[in-house]
Write a protein that holds these residues in place. Structure first.
Motif, PDB file in Angstrom:
ATOM      1  N   LEU A 193       2.182   0.008  -5.449  1.00  0.00           N
ATOM      2  CA  LEU A 193       1.926   1.449  -5.592  1.00  0.00           C
ATOM      3  C   LEU A 193       0.470   1.802  -5.269  1.00  0.00           C
ATOM      4  O   LEU A 193      -0.203   2.509  -6.020  1.00  0.00           O
ATOM      5  CB  LEU A 193       2.299   1.934  -7.002  1.00  0.00           C
ATOM      6  CG  LEU A 193       3.752   1.652  -7.402  1.00  0.00           C
ATOM      7  CD1 LEU A 193       4.038   2.116  -8.810  1.00  0.00           C
ATOM      8  CD2 LEU A 193       4.726   2.299  -6.424  1.00  0.00           C
ATOM      9  N   GLY A 194      -0.012   1.254  -4.182  1.00  0.00           N
ATOM     10  CA  GLY A 194      -1.338   1.618  -3.681  1.00  0.00           C
ATOM     11  C   GLY A 194      -2.505   0.947  -4.372  1.00  0.00           C
ATOM     12  O   GLY A 194      -3.660   1.266  -4.078  1.00  0.00           O
ATOM     13  N   VAL A 224       5.864 -13.637  -0.444  1.00  0.00           N
ATOM     14  CA  VAL A 224       4.847 -13.802   0.605  1.00  0.00           C
ATOM     15  C   VAL A 224       3.483 -14.148   0.000  1.00  0.00           C
ATOM     16  O   VAL A 224       2.767 -15.030   0.493  1.00  0.00           O
ATOM     17  CB  VAL A 224       4.739 -12.484   1.422  1.00  0.00           C
ATOM     18  CG1 VAL A 224       3.569 -12.532   2.377  1.00  0.00           C
ATOM     19  CG2 VAL A 224       6.043 -12.227   2.163  1.00  0.00           C
ATOM     20  N   THR A 225       3.130 -13.461  -1.092  1.00  0.00           N
ATOM     21  CA  THR A 225       1.830 -13.695  -1.735  1.00  0.00           C
ATOM     22  C   THR A 225       1.745 -15.140  -2.228  1.00  0.00           C
ATOM     23  O   THR A 225       0.737 -15.823  -2.016  1.00  0.00           O
ATOM     24  CB  THR A 225       1.646 -12.736  -2.929  1.00  0.00           C
ATOM     25  OG1 THR A 225       2.202 -11.468  -2.596  1.00  0.00           O
ATOM     26  CG2 THR A 225       0.198 -12.585  -3.307  1.00  0.00           C
ATOM     27  N   THR A 233       4.794  -6.756   5.415  1.00  0.00           N
ATOM     28  CA  THR A 233       5.536  -7.781   4.670  1.00  0.00           C
ATOM     29  C   THR A 233       6.989  -7.406   4.388  1.00  0.00           C
ATOM     30  O   THR A 233       7.737  -8.235   3.866  1.00  0.00           O
ATOM     31  CB  THR A 233       4.860  -8.062   3.307  1.00  0.00           C
ATOM     32  OG1 THR A 233       4.797  -6.836   2.570  1.00  0.00           O
ATOM     33  CG2 THR A 233       3.470  -8.633   3.474  1.00  0.00           C
ATOM     34  N   VAL A 293      -0.346  -5.590  -3.162  1.00  0.00           N
ATOM     35  CA  VAL A 293      -0.570  -4.174  -3.464  1.00  0.00           C
ATOM     36  C   VAL A 293       0.736  -3.619  -4.023  1.00  0.00           C
ATOM     37  O   VAL A 293       1.781  -3.748  -3.398  1.00  0.00           O
ATOM     38  CB  VAL A 293      -0.931  -3.404  -2.163  1.00  0.00           C
ATOM     39  CG1 VAL A 293      -0.918  -1.900  -2.414  1.00  0.00           C
ATOM     40  CG2 VAL A 293      -2.274  -3.852  -1.631  1.00  0.00           C
ATOM     41  N   TYR A 303       3.311  -3.769   2.520  1.00  0.00           N
ATOM     42  CA  TYR A 303       4.354  -3.427   3.491  1.00  0.00           C
ATOM     43  C   TYR A 303       3.736  -2.738   4.708  1.00  0.00           C
ATOM     44  O   TYR A 303       4.235  -2.849   5.811  1.00  0.00           O
ATOM     45  CB  TYR A 303       5.361  -2.451   2.883  1.00  0.00           C
ATOM     46  CG  TYR A 303       6.270  -3.027   1.819  1.00  0.00           C
ATOM     47  CD1 TYR A 303       6.697  -4.348   1.851  1.00  0.00           C
ATOM     48  CD2 TYR A 303       6.742  -2.204   0.789  1.00  0.00           C
ATOM     49  CE1 TYR A 303       7.548  -4.845   0.871  1.00  0.00           C
ATOM     50  CE2 TYR A 303       7.586  -2.692  -0.191  1.00  0.00           C
ATOM     51  CZ  TYR A 303       7.989  -4.006  -0.151  1.00  0.00           C
ATOM     52  OH  TYR A 303       8.835  -4.489  -1.112  1.00  0.00           O
ATOM     53  N   ALA A 304       2.658  -1.984   4.468  1.00  0.00           N
ATOM     54  CA  ALA A 304       2.039  -1.218   5.551  1.00  0.00           C
ATOM     55  C   ALA A 304       1.646  -2.159   6.693  1.00  0.00           C
ATOM     56  O   ALA A 304       1.321  -3.323   6.466  1.00  0.00           O
ATOM     57  CB  ALA A 304       0.800  -0.494   5.015  1.00  0.00           C
ATOM     58  N   ASP A 341      -1.607  -8.384   0.078  1.00  0.00           N
ATOM     59  CA  ASP A 341      -0.689  -8.052   1.171  1.00  0.00           C
ATOM     60  C   ASP A 341       0.008  -6.733   0.883  1.00  0.00           C
ATOM     61  O   ASP A 341      -0.056  -6.218  -0.241  1.00  0.00           O
ATOM     62  CB  ASP A 341       0.342  -9.178   1.350  1.00  0.00           C
ATOM     63  CG  ASP A 341       1.021  -9.541   0.061  1.00  0.00           C
ATOM     64  OD1 ASP A 341       1.944  -8.838  -0.350  1.00  0.00           O
ATOM     65  OD2 ASP A 341       0.595 -10.535  -0.579  1.00  0.00           O
TER      66      ASP A 341
END
Ligand SMILES: Cc1cc2nc3c(=O)[nH]c(=O)nc-3n(C[C@H](O)[C@H](O)[C@H](O)COP(=O)(O)O)c2cc1C
Length: 254
Positions: free
Chosen positions: A76-77, A15-16, A159, A74, A120-121, A118
């Motif tokens: 792991l945060g 996606v990125t 995503t 992103v 998953y959140a 981007d």
């Protein structure tokens, strides 16, 4: 005009990568474009005047570009390790450093940049908790050390399982690319910023006077200096909050 994409992701066609290509597609209408997949390079920091051909090659590409488009998800945060490693290793070259180690913008000063990230959140979760903030902040910190000027941020949320960009996101990417490719000799947002500042001050003065009228109901503020003192205090708190919000907290989240 030359626009350079810099991808720091595990998957070049994820996606990125797709959003980076959308931006480059828009830019390509009027500018030349090129892109780097950082995962293809073995990037190591400079050491004691040892040759570093990989960083030399990347540096030449960065110098040749007027606009940089950094794209990294992103993980792991935080910012993806691939991009973070590049920023860490290139830190010694992005600016000059003075006697006390402060960065002084140098060869990359006044180039422009776009950042993409981007997660998953979902959009609402990101809006509330700022999942993508750390990634943007890390890229901004590095780029402002070099004196680069920010043009735009792009965010893609939700995503998980995403194979292609939604048409609206694809169009957003291409639009940002087209705008980024317009020749800018300097940061031409100056006039816009002064107009924004005027309205910010007008609204804050109004709010301050409203708050002061409320305080006046509880504590008499007929004395000029008492009125002035409370005005300065309330105005200062509002100004500090709004500046903190716009310069530190606010990133695109949806
Ligand atoms: C190793 C790894 C760690 C991730 N960590 C997070 C995370 O902490 N929070 C989140 O919202 N998404 C996370 N993601 C999702 C990515 O931010 C990204 O949106 C997703 O991988 C799609 O991008 P891509 O197709 O370019 O790989 C992670 C993905 C990977 C592969």
């Amino acid at each position: 005009m030359h626009v350079l994409g810099i991808l720091g992701s595990h998957q070049p066609d994820g996606v990125t990568g797709k959003m980076l290509q959308a931006v480059l597609k828009g830019a390509n209408e009027t500018a030349t474009t090129d892109w780097i997949n950082l995962a293809d390079y073995e990037i190591k920091p400079d050491h004691d005047n040892q040759p570093n051909p990989v960083l030399d090659k990347l540096e030449a590409k960065l110098l040749a570009a007027d606009v940089w488009v950094l794209a990294a998800p992103v993980y792991l945060g935080s910012l993806s390790g691939v991009m973070k490693n590049f920023l860490d290793c290139f830190r010694s070259r992005i600016a000059r450093y003075n006697a006390v180690g402060e960065a002084v913008p140098d060869r990359f000063k006044n180039k422009h940049y776009v950042t993409i990230t981007d997660c998953y959140a979902g959009g609402i979760e990101n809006y509330v908790t700022g999942v993508t903030d750390a990634a943007f902040k890390t890229m901004d910190k590095f780029l402002t050390m070099g004196g680069l000027i920010k043009l735009r941020e792009i965010v893609i949320t939700h995503t998980w399982g995403m194979q292609t960009l939604a048409p609206a996101k694809q169009a957003e990417g291409e639009r940002v690319g087209r705008q980024a490719a317009r020749k800018k000799e300097r940061d031409d947002n100056t006039v816009k910023r002064y107009i924004e500042l005027f309205f910010m001050i007008a609204v804050m003065a109004l709010v301050t006077m409203g708050i002061e009228a409320g305080i006046g109901q509880l504590v008499p503020l007929h004395n000029f200096w008492a009125y002035y003192g409370v005005f300065v205090l309330v105005f200062y708190v509002l100004l500090a909050s709004i500046l903190h919000f716009f310069t530190v907290v606010k990133h695109r989240r949806r």
